[in-house]
Design an enzyme around this catalytic site. Sequence first.
Site, PDB file in Angstrom:
ATOM      1  N   TYR A   1      15.880  35.651  53.217  1.00  0.00           N
ATOM      2  CA  TYR A   1      16.555  34.820  54.236  1.00  0.00           C
ATOM      3  C   TYR A   1      17.149  35.659  55.359  1.00  0.00           C
ATOM      4  CZ  TYR A   1      16.645  30.685  51.159  1.00  0.00           C
ATOM      5  OH  TYR A   1      16.318  29.613  50.374  1.00  0.00           O
TER       6      TYR A   1
ATOM      7  N   LYS B   1      42.753  35.211  29.823  1.00  0.00           N
ATOM      8  CA  LYS B   1      42.627  34.079  30.753  1.00  0.00           C
ATOM      9  C   LYS B   1      41.209  34.028  31.324  1.00  0.00           C
ATOM     10  CE  LYS B   1      44.572  37.054  34.319  1.00  0.00           C
ATOM     11  NZ  LYS B   1      45.830  37.484  34.952  1.00  0.00           N
TER      12      LYS B   1
HETATM   13  C1  LIG Z   1      46.036  38.764  34.683  1.00  0.00           C
HETATM   14  C2  LIG Z   1      47.368  39.282  34.399  1.00  0.00           C
HETATM   15  C3  LIG Z   1      47.516  40.424  33.604  1.00  0.00           C
HETATM   16  C4  LIG Z   1      46.353  41.259  33.116  1.00  0.00           C
HETATM   17  O1  LIG Z   1      45.964  42.102  34.187  1.00  0.00           O
HETATM   18  P1  LIG Z   1      44.798  43.177  34.053  1.00  0.00           P
HETATM   19  O2  LIG Z   1      44.861  43.902  35.344  1.00  0.00           O
HETATM   20  O3  LIG Z   1      43.520  42.425  33.903  1.00  0.00           O
HETATM   21  O4  LIG Z   1      45.105  44.034  32.896  1.00  0.00           O
HETATM   22  C5  LIG Z   1      48.811  40.822  33.281  1.00  0.00           C
HETATM   23  N1  LIG Z   1      49.869  40.136  33.733  1.00  0.00           N
HETATM   24  C6  LIG Z   1      49.767  39.044  34.515  1.00  0.00           C
HETATM   25  C7  LIG Z   1      50.990  38.337  34.970  1.00  0.00           C
HETATM   26  C8  LIG Z   1      48.506  38.582  34.889  1.00  0.00           C
HETATM   27  O5  LIG Z   1      48.402  37.506  35.674  1.00  0.00           O
END
Ligand SMILES: *Cc1c(COP(=O)(O)O)cnc(C)c1O
Length: 381
Positions: free
Chosen positions: A269, A41
């Site tokens: 800044y 994702k």
């Molecule tokens: C993002 C996600 C994962 C992967 O998690 P990681 O900690 O990056 O391995 C697994 N399951 C769900 C439901 C997620 O949203």
Amino acid sequence: MNLSAPPPRCWAEIDLAALSRNLERIRAALPRPMRYIAVVKADAYGHGLPEAAAALQRVAPDLFAVANVAEAIALRQVEADRPILLLSPVLPAEDGFLATHRLTSSISSPEEVGRFAAAAQAAGRPLPVQLKIDTGMGRAGVWHEAAVGLYRQITASPHLRLEGVFTHFANADADPAFTAEQRRRFLAVLGTAGVPRAASFLVHADNSAGLESLAATGPFNAVRIGLLQFGVLPHPASPSAAVGVQPVFSLRTRVGLVKALPKGADVSYGRTHTLRRNSMIAILCAGYGDGLPRAASNRGQVLIRGQRCPILGRVTMDMTIVDVTDLPGVAAGEEVVLVGRQAAEEISLGEWSVWADTIPWEFLCSITKRVPRIYSPAPAG
Ligand SMILES: *Cc1c(COP(=O)(O)O)cnc(C)c1O
């Protein structure tokens, strides 16, 4: 000199061979054979979806998972066959895309059962789905006390093909007692519902942080791995370090300017840093416009010539200032490592996470479009 385009001022190097190798190592470290769901994702955690997916395909994950329909459609361009599981809720306006692109949605509510069944009827074939159970995460998924009812509703529908059930741990790396409670709730649902004990029916809970958790025993036959396959540990003390994954991502920039400033001069800044000695400072060609967290102002470090140089004052949009007083001869154009290895030194995403009070996931997702991703080896096609 190549005058077709100026070279990048801040760039990410993505080691696709390390990504493939990491998947193999994680798979080898699992306590027994399990399906590997490669979570890609958010543009493969900022690494670039098509390139990362291709590298993972070389070592054959069983499924992919993404957040939403748009990401899944992008993934379908390069992944014709494997199931793609959607982890976030599907919007009603997206229902029609599920059949077209052969996507597997998660189901968390009776309302979704109705919607997806209608979409399947419209498409003229059943839709694959997985039941997501909220065992204490308090996010997507049906609350575990209502999960058996929803399970029965899904399995009673001729328009839906239930291919798995899963849950998500809220605090897998820091709260084993609550993780055990979540697992207990999940197993109770499986028992009451009487889910199939078949290799083809997926039962999963673990993500990167839960890899070595209690879920390794019991009916679990799949894992969902995101961060760890990119070579990043969920937290510095993670037992997953034993898997021996290697970083896939590094971030580099260049020195744009070196100059002397006298003791007592302020830097950047808000004048949050006052030089305590006559200093040489280097102005780096990267800032929060590239994704460097402003919260790391006055705290972060970078590598120049394999030496750690502290960030002085605020990180700005396009420039970050570091102290090079102890590193004579630094010149404009020199390469600087923001994340990754240089000579014998290495700066990890874990360190940045402490400096910026964030987590590695957020750091990776914050790298902006201005930063070109440079792949090695060059992706095929
Ligand atoms: C993002 C996600 C994962 C992967 O998690 P990681 O900690 O990056 O391995 C697994 N399951 C769900 C439901 C997620 O949203």
